[in-house]
Design a protein around this motif. Structure first.
Motif, PDB file in Angstrom:
ATOM      1  N   ARG A 176       0.731  -1.157   0.072  1.00 48.89           N
ATOM      2  CA  ARG A 176       0.188  -0.034   0.006  1.00 48.89           C
ATOM      3  C   ARG A 176       0.822   1.217   0.039  1.00 48.89           C
ATOM      4  O   ARG A 176       1.901   1.437   0.789  1.00 48.89           O
ATOM      5  CB  ARG A 176      -0.767   0.292   1.126  1.00 48.89           C
ATOM      6  N   SER A 177       0.593   2.273  -1.035  1.00 50.22           N
ATOM      7  CA  SER A 177       1.220   3.547  -0.838  1.00 50.22           C
ATOM      8  C   SER A 177       0.981   4.193   0.249  1.00 50.22           C
ATOM      9  O   SER A 177      -0.107   4.657   0.481  1.00 50.22           O
ATOM     10  CB  SER A 177       1.033   4.269  -2.155  1.00 50.22           C
ATOM     11  N   VAL A 178       1.885   4.694   1.128  1.00 46.10           N
ATOM     12  CA  VAL A 178       1.686   5.530   2.239  1.00 46.10           C
ATOM     13  C   VAL A 178       1.468   6.965   2.101  1.00 46.10           C
ATOM     14  O   VAL A 178       0.885   7.738   2.408  1.00 46.10           O
ATOM     15  CB  VAL A 178       3.234   5.373   3.064  1.00 46.10           C
ATOM     16  N   ASN A 179       2.165   7.308   0.654  1.00 48.62           N
ATOM     17  CA  ASN A 179       1.874   8.636  -0.101  1.00 48.62           C
ATOM     18  C   ASN A 179       0.496   8.761  -0.242  1.00 48.62           C
ATOM     19  O   ASN A 179      -0.411   9.715   0.123  1.00 48.62           O
ATOM     20  CB  ASN A 179       2.759   8.751  -1.114  1.00 48.62           C
ATOM     21  N   LEU A 180      -0.306   7.848  -0.824  1.00 44.01           N
ATOM     22  CA  LEU A 180      -1.589   7.871  -1.110  1.00 44.01           C
ATOM     23  C   LEU A 180      -2.340   7.606   0.338  1.00 44.01           C
ATOM     24  O   LEU A 180      -3.495   8.502   0.306  1.00 44.01           O
ATOM     25  CB  LEU A 180      -1.950   6.601  -1.919  1.00 44.01           C
ATOM     26  N   LEU A 181      -2.073   7.029   1.371  1.00 40.88           N
ATOM     27  CA  LEU A 181      -2.735   6.910   2.341  1.00 40.88           C
ATOM     28  C   LEU A 181      -3.074   8.450   3.198  1.00 40.88           C
ATOM     29  O   LEU A 181      -3.800   8.499   3.722  1.00 40.88           O
ATOM     30  CB  LEU A 181      -2.215   5.787   3.340  1.00 40.88           C
ATOM     31  N   LEU A 182      -1.789   9.035   3.021  1.00 39.83           N
ATOM     32  CA  LEU A 182      -1.759  10.477   3.628  1.00 39.83           C
ATOM     33  C   LEU A 182      -2.707  11.355   2.752  1.00 39.83           C
ATOM     34  O   LEU A 182      -3.585  12.153   3.383  1.00 39.83           O
ATOM     35  CB  LEU A 182      -0.386  10.786   3.574  1.00 39.83           C
ATOM     36  N   VAL A 183      -2.986  11.312   1.658  1.00 39.69           N
ATOM     37  CA  VAL A 183      -3.817  11.946   0.582  1.00 39.69           C
ATOM     38  C   VAL A 183      -5.081  11.613   1.013  1.00 39.69           C
ATOM     39  O   VAL A 183      -6.292  12.358   1.431  1.00 39.69           O
ATOM     40  CB  VAL A 183      -3.403  11.780  -0.726  1.00 39.69           C
ATOM     41  N   GLU A 184      -5.435  10.326   1.163  1.00 40.18           N
ATOM     42  CA  GLU A 184      -6.829   9.650   1.636  1.00 40.18           C
ATOM     43  C   GLU A 184      -7.193  10.203   2.923  1.00 40.18           C
ATOM     44  O   GLU A 184      -8.544  10.570   2.847  1.00 40.18           O
ATOM     45  CB  GLU A 184      -6.722   8.179   1.567  1.00 40.18           C
ATOM     46  N   SER A 185      -6.378  10.176   3.801  1.00 39.98           N
ATOM     47  CA  SER A 185      -6.759  10.713   5.198  1.00 39.98           C
ATOM     48  C   SER A 185      -6.899  12.157   5.261  1.00 39.98           C
ATOM     49  O   SER A 185      -7.069  12.832   6.430  1.00 39.98           O
ATOM     50  CB  SER A 185      -5.919  10.013   6.198  1.00 39.98           C
ATOM     51  N   GLY A 186      -6.580  13.078   4.302  1.00 38.21           N
ATOM     52  CA  GLY A 186      -6.419  14.487   4.423  1.00 38.21           C
ATOM     53  C   GLY A 186      -5.404  15.033   5.049  1.00 38.21           C
ATOM     54  O   GLY A 186      -5.117  16.196   5.535  1.00 38.21           O
ATOM     55  N   ASN A 187      -4.382  14.273   5.284  1.00 41.25           N
ATOM     56  CA  ASN A 187      -3.167  14.716   5.827  1.00 41.25           C
ATOM     57  C   ASN A 187      -2.073  15.316   5.058  1.00 41.25           C
ATOM     58  O   ASN A 187      -0.945  15.861   5.399  1.00 41.25           O
ATOM     59  CB  ASN A 187      -2.586  13.656   6.717  1.00 41.25           C
ATOM     60  N   ALA A 188      -2.389  15.136   3.647  1.00 40.06           N
ATOM     61  CA  ALA A 188      -1.490  15.559   2.395  1.00 40.06           C
ATOM     62  C   ALA A 188      -2.461  16.196   1.293  1.00 40.06           C
ATOM     63  O   ALA A 188      -3.413  15.628   1.117  1.00 40.06           O
ATOM     64  CB  ALA A 188      -0.440  14.698   2.289  1.00 40.06           C
ATOM     65  N   VAL A 189      -1.824  16.946   0.507  1.00 38.10           N
ATOM     66  CA  VAL A 189      -2.320  17.102  -0.921  1.00 38.10           C
ATOM     67  C   VAL A 189      -1.465  16.800  -1.972  1.00 38.10           C
ATOM     68  O   VAL A 189      -0.476  16.366  -1.883  1.00 38.10           O
ATOM     69  CB  VAL A 189      -2.772  18.673  -1.058  1.00 38.10           C
ATOM     70  N   VAL A 190      -2.049  16.490  -3.014  1.00 39.53           N
ATOM     71  CA  VAL A 190      -1.406  16.183  -4.307  1.00 39.53           C
ATOM     72  C   VAL A 190      -0.384  17.192  -4.807  1.00 39.53           C
ATOM     73  O   VAL A 190      -1.184  18.523  -4.921  1.00 39.53           O
ATOM     74  CB  VAL A 190      -2.399  15.704  -5.215  1.00 39.53           C
ATOM     75  N   ASP A 191       0.606  17.029  -4.927  1.00 38.44           N
ATOM     76  CA  ASP A 191       1.668  17.947  -5.720  1.00 38.44           C
ATOM     77  C   ASP A 191       1.721  17.687  -6.909  1.00 38.44           C
ATOM     78  O   ASP A 191       2.183  16.971  -7.740  1.00 38.44           O
ATOM     79  CB  ASP A 191       3.202  17.500  -4.990  1.00 38.44           C
ATOM     80  N   ARG A 192       0.779  18.562  -7.672  1.00 36.55           N
ATOM     81  CA  ARG A 192       0.703  18.462  -8.987  1.00 36.55           C
ATOM     82  C   ARG A 192       1.788  18.779  -9.864  1.00 36.55           C
ATOM     83  O   ARG A 192       2.002  18.141 -11.056  1.00 36.55           O
ATOM     84  CB  ARG A 192      -0.537  19.422  -9.502  1.00 36.55           C
ATOM     85  N   LYS A 215      -1.307   8.167 -10.578  1.00 35.81           N
ATOM     86  CA  LYS A 215      -1.604   9.343 -10.985  1.00 35.81           C
ATOM     87  C   LYS A 215      -3.077   9.366 -10.373  1.00 35.81           C
ATOM     88  O   LYS A 215      -3.873  10.423  -9.635  1.00 35.81           O
ATOM     89  CB  LYS A 215      -1.444   9.883 -12.188  1.00 35.81           C
ATOM     90  N   THR A 216      -3.986   8.730 -11.050  1.00 37.60           N
ATOM     91  CA  THR A 216      -5.377   8.890 -11.098  1.00 37.60           C
ATOM     92  C   THR A 216      -5.885   8.469  -9.346  1.00 37.60           C
ATOM     93  O   THR A 216      -6.832   9.374  -9.251  1.00 37.60           O
ATOM     94  CB  THR A 216      -6.111   7.846 -12.172  1.00 37.60           C
ATOM     95  N   GLN A 217      -5.185   7.621  -9.011  1.00 37.78           N
ATOM     96  CA  GLN A 217      -5.582   7.272  -7.574  1.00 37.78           C
ATOM     97  C   GLN A 217      -5.381   8.184  -6.671  1.00 37.78           C
ATOM     98  O   GLN A 217      -6.246   8.716  -5.636  1.00 37.78           O
ATOM     99  CB  GLN A 217      -4.901   6.186  -6.937  1.00 37.78           C
ATOM    100  N   PHE A 218      -4.335   9.247  -6.747  1.00 38.53           N
ATOM    101  CA  PHE A 218      -3.982  10.235  -6.131  1.00 38.53           C
ATOM    102  C   PHE A 218      -5.058  11.462  -6.273  1.00 38.53           C
ATOM    103  O   PHE A 218      -5.446  12.054  -5.083  1.00 38.53           O
ATOM    104  CB  PHE A 218      -2.462  10.960  -6.436  1.00 38.53           C
ATOM    105  N   LEU A 219      -5.362  11.651  -7.424  1.00 33.17           N
ATOM    106  CA  LEU A 219      -6.471  12.512  -7.802  1.00 33.17           C
ATOM    107  C   LEU A 219      -7.755  12.428  -7.154  1.00 33.17           C
ATOM    108  O   LEU A 219      -8.620  13.134  -6.624  1.00 33.17           O
ATOM    109  CB  LEU A 219      -6.604  13.092  -9.153  1.00 33.17           C
ATOM    110  N   ILE A 220      -8.098  10.990  -7.230  1.00 35.69           N
ATOM    111  CA  ILE A 220      -9.572  10.694  -6.728  1.00 35.69           C
ATOM    112  C   ILE A 220      -9.505  10.752  -5.189  1.00 35.69           C
ATOM    113  O   ILE A 220     -10.478  11.154  -4.493  1.00 35.69           O
ATOM    114  CB  ILE A 220      -9.658   9.276  -7.186  1.00 35.69           C
ATOM    115  N   ALA A 221      -8.261  10.237  -4.542  1.00 35.25           N
ATOM    116  CA  ALA A 221      -8.016  10.395  -3.006  1.00 35.25           C
ATOM    117  C   ALA A 221      -8.335  11.709  -2.687  1.00 35.25           C
ATOM    118  O   ALA A 221      -9.111  11.992  -1.543  1.00 35.25           O
ATOM    119  CB  ALA A 221      -6.708   9.801  -2.723  1.00 35.25           C
ATOM    120  N   GLU A 222      -7.363  12.782  -3.190  1.00 40.65           N
ATOM    121  CA  GLU A 222      -7.455  14.011  -2.960  1.00 40.65           C
ATOM    122  C   GLU A 222      -9.185  14.569  -3.025  1.00 40.65           C
ATOM    123  O   GLU A 222      -9.812  15.214  -1.664  1.00 40.65           O
ATOM    124  CB  GLU A 222      -6.798  14.814  -3.467  1.00 40.65           C
TER     125      GLU A 222
END
Length: 137
Positions: free
Chosen positions: A81-97, A107-114
């Protein structure tokens, strides 16, 4: 690269030991977490990362780039599991475009998670307008 977590520096930087025993600083790719000026959210993001990556956790790092400072930028995985993605999913980080192309596989998973975190007002999205300052690379 296979590595073991040594510690968490902040909401998007960790220290790991590689298989040669060398300690390496890893900046999490494709995300940004709040900077010092947003004290509350910075602490929450750091705590969340510490929960996900306690010391001695074995991780897999997919390196995306090497910074001039010597730091490695990468996507960190625990149990596939991507820890980077988990942080975005939980609102603890934003996607750095700006660096999102480095995470083309997810990429798509990051945008959907955000978008989901924003809609659910999770973490830093609890504010009506998110105007946070973020770490520069």
């Amino acid at each position: 690269m296979l590595a073991t977590v040594v510690g968490v520096a902040d909401g998007n930087t960790i220290l790991v030991k590689d298989n040669t025993g060398q300690t390496i600083t890893i900046r999490l790719a494709c995300i940004n977490s709040p900077e010092v000026t947003d004290q509350h959210y910075r602490l929450v993001a750091t705590q969340r990362l510490k929960q996900l990556l306690p010391p001695q956790t074995p991780v897999v790092i997919r390196s995306t780039e090497q910074l001039k400072s010597g730091r490695t930028v990468g996507e960190v995985f625990v149990d596939n599991r991507s820890v980077n993605l988990l942080l975005v999913e939980s609102g603890n980080a934003v996607v750095d475009r700006e660096s999102l192309q480095n995470c083309s596989e997810s990429k798509t998973q990051f945008l959907i998670a955000e978008a989901n975190a924003k809609n659910k007002r999770l973490g830093l999205w609890q504010q009506s307008k998110v105007q946070l300052k973020f770490h520069a690379k």
